[in-house]
Structures are given as structure tokens and as C-alpha cells.
Scaffold this active site. Structure first.
Site, PDB file in Angstrom:
ATOM      1  N   CYS A   1      39.711  38.217  34.423  1.00  0.00           N
ATOM      2  CA  CYS A   1      41.047  37.987  34.979  1.00  0.00           C
ATOM      3  C   CYS A   1      41.902  39.208  34.658  1.00  0.00           C
ATOM      4  CB  CYS A   1      41.657  36.739  34.339  1.00  0.00           C
ATOM      5  SG  CYS A   1      43.376  36.456  34.808  1.00  0.00           S
ATOM      6  N   ASN A   2      42.339  39.895  35.688  1.00  0.00           N
ATOM      7  CA  ASN A   2      43.184  41.075  35.478  1.00  0.00           C
ATOM      8  C   ASN A   2      44.512  40.696  34.828  1.00  0.00           C
ATOM      9  OD1 ASN A   2      42.005  43.571  37.219  1.00  0.00           O
ATOM     10  ND2 ASN A   2      41.503  41.639  38.190  1.00  0.00           N
TER      11      ASN A   2
ATOM     12  N   CYS B   1      42.846  41.638  41.393  1.00  0.00           N
ATOM     13  CA  CYS B   1      42.870  40.244  40.942  1.00  0.00           C
ATOM     14  C   CYS B   1      41.472  39.731  41.228  1.00  0.00           C
ATOM     15  CB  CYS B   1      43.907  39.445  41.723  1.00  0.00           C
ATOM     16  SG  CYS B   1      43.716  37.653  41.569  1.00  0.00           S
TER      17      CYS B   1
HETATM   18  N1  DGL Z   1      42.250  35.803  38.848  1.00  0.00           N
HETATM   19  C1  DGL Z   1      43.383  36.239  38.154  1.00  0.00           C
HETATM   20  C2  DGL Z   1      43.484  37.756  38.096  1.00  0.00           C
HETATM   21  O1  DGL Z   1      42.496  38.435  38.112  1.00  0.00           O
HETATM   22  C3  DGL Z   1      44.722  35.585  38.306  1.00  0.00           C
HETATM   23  C4  DGL Z   1      45.010  34.557  39.336  1.00  0.00           C
HETATM   24  C5  DGL Z   1      46.195  33.688  38.944  1.00  0.00           C
HETATM   25  O2  DGL Z   1      45.973  32.750  38.192  1.00  0.00           O
HETATM   26  O3  DGL Z   1      47.330  33.987  39.361  1.00  0.00           O
HETATM   27  O4  DGL Z   1      44.546  38.309  37.969  1.00  0.00           O
END
Ligand code: DGL
Length: 275
Positions: free
Chosen positions: A78-79, A191
Site C-alpha cells: 500500500c503506497n 496506488c
Molecule cells: N491501495 C492503497 C495504496 O496503495 C490505498 C487505497 C485506499 O485505501 O485509499 O495507496
């Protein structure tokens, strides 16, 4: 009770389904790796939360992961968590090797021909000082156009797996148009959710644009970290451990159906709800 103590080589954490392509990428590189996945669906979306909230939610989820699976290495797939809370989480869990996922700014700066880069992520990620630093450090001679796109994140988490190709194309179009209007020849999927839709994004963006993400780099780094410390090798594996299981922290009945469908499509076991 050693008999039901279970230990995974790698555990993956995201706010939802976003990090699953990262688990699949690692398994491709190392098929023998025992993996487990937790989506903190109860607190989705992380991208609209404050740094304090993100840190608190992620820390709770990591505690669940450590208690249930005691993984050798944790991958924050998760970024948003990585660019806002990684250092804090490392200090909260000093014994756990943690690999983060950060936007592929460096790679984008290498690939762009016209020095115009699109950065597609959550609002928390595009606004984070960490991302700004990455841009300053590695893409200072480029123009970087940032777009936080919570709508697209929501679409992928909630509707993507039952959506038609046409609906998927429509969902990515606002982002692709935004970057096209700024002349970007590289789009960074910053993301992890967007990696589910990378092929559609590439199709809609066309051959003159490169759509990139960090799956390759993160898998390599995680495998390196895991192999460096063999003293901590996995010893006990409960019989009920199913490799690559996807667990969630919450799911309404309709959502559970969606998650089960996703698991079937991706050929991974649905683990159920853990808290
Ligand atoms: N999948 C997540 C990322 O890489 C974040 C998505 C979220 O929960 O807003 O940032």
C-alpha cells in the site's frame, strides 16, 4: 501451543484488495514462498485519512498479522501507508522486517522521453511530503502531474470484479484524459489498487504512453530481505494454513460475495474475516 502456531514467509497488508497483484508477482518469482494477505477493509479507504489515522489502523492490522501468522517478512502493499507511516511502523515493530511500496518515480524519470510524468495515487499519497521528496530527489528535471483519484480506488475495491470491460474503460478515462491533456508519456500507478487495472489503463492510454508500477521492485526487495535473515526461518505451519489466502477485517454479506468471486478469479483461497 506449537502445533497450531503458524508462520508465513510473507504477509501482505493493504486497506483492501489493492496489494493482491503484489502477492501474485512475488509468488511468480518465488513459487515456494508461503504467503498470506490481509486487507483492512474495515477502515478502507486509507487514502482519505490523516497520517495519525493511517498509522493507527495499519499498526492494529500488523498486530493481527503478527499474532495470527507471525510472518518472516511483512510487505506493506500500500503506497498510502508506506509514504505516510513506514518509519513509525518500523519503530513500533522493531523485530519485524517490513518492506514498503513507494511510487515508481525513479523508474518513471528514467523512462520518460519528454520529461512529463503522470503520478496517479490517493490524495494522502500525492499530498505526502515523502512523495514530494521522491519527486525532488529523482525527477527534478521533469514536470510531474499529480492526481489523487479516490473515485477510481473505490471503483476497484467495490465494483471492479463484476464490472464489464466498458465500465472499466470508463472508470480509468478521467485519469488518462487528465494526463493526456498535460502531455505525459509515462503514468505511474502510485496506488496498489490501480495495478488490478494496469492493462486497461495501458489500452486506454495508447502505445505512446508507458503505464508503470512497482510490483517488480517490491517483490525483488522482499525476497532479498527474507533471504538475508535465514536464522528466523519459518518452522511451524498449521495444517489449516492455506497459501495465498485473502483475509479481510470486515465485509458485509454483499461484499463478501464480491471478495469470494475475486478469489475464484485469481485462484486464491478466501480466508474470511479476522479482527
Ligand atoms: N491501495 C492503497 C495504496 O496503495 C490505498 C487505497 C485506499 O485505501 O485509499 O495507496
Amino acid at each position: 501451543m506449537k502445533s497450531d502456531f503458524c508462520c508465513a514467509d510473507f504477509a501482505f497488508l493493504d486497506s483492501g484488495t489493492g496489494g493482491i497483484p503484489y502477492m501474485l508477482a512475488l509468488k511468480q518469482k518465488q513459487p515456494s514462498a508461503r504467503c498470506v494477505y490481509l486487507g483492512d477493509t474495515k477502515h478502507f479507504p486509507y487514502g482519505e485519512k490523516s497520517v495519525e489515522e493511517i498509522t493507527e489502523c495499519a499498526a492494529k492490522s500488523i498486530s493481527v498479522i503478527v499474532k495470527k501468522w507471525n510472518p518472516h517478512t511483512l510487505i506493506i502493499a500500500c503506497n498510502t501507508i508506506s509514504v505516510t507511516a513506514l518509519e513509525r511502523l518500523r519503530s513500533l515493530f522493531p523485530k519485524l522486517p517490513i518492506v514498503g511500496t513507494v511510487p515508481a518515480i525513479k523508474l518513471a524519470a528514467r523512462l520518460t522521453l519528454n520529461k512529463k510524468i503522470g503520478f496517479l495515487a490517493t490524495n494522502a499519497s500525492v499530498n505526502s511530503p515523502y512523495s514530494k521528496r521522491l519527486i525532488d530527489d529523482f525527477a527534478e528535471n521533469c514536470q510531474v502531474y499529480c492526481r489523487g483519484d479516490p473515485e477510481l480506488v473505490r471503483f476497484i475495491e467495490k465494483d471492479f470484479f463484476t464490472a464489464s470491460i466498458e465500465q472499466k474503460k470508463n472508470a480509468v478515462k478521467p485519469a488518462v484524459d487528465f494526463f493526456a491533456s498535460n502531455g505525459c508519456d509515462v503514468i505511474i500507478l502510485g496506488c496498489t489498487h490501480f495495478t488490478h487495472i494496469a492493462d486497461i489503463m495501458q489500452l486506454v492510454a495508447g502505445n505512446n504512453v508507458k503505464v508503470i508500477d512497482s510490483r517488480e521492485g517490491v517483490s525483488k526487495q522482499a525476497i532479498r530481505v527474507e533471504s538475508e535473515d535465514s536464522s528466523k526461518k519459518t518452522e511451524y505451519l498449521s495444517e489449516s494454513f492455506k497459501d495465498m489466502s485473502f483475509f479481510a477485517t470486515a465485509a458485509a454479506p454483499e461484499e463478501e460475495k464480491e471478495y469470494k468471486l475475486l478469489c475464484k478469479r485469481l485462484d486464491i483461497p478466501w480466508g474470511g474475516i479476522v479482527q
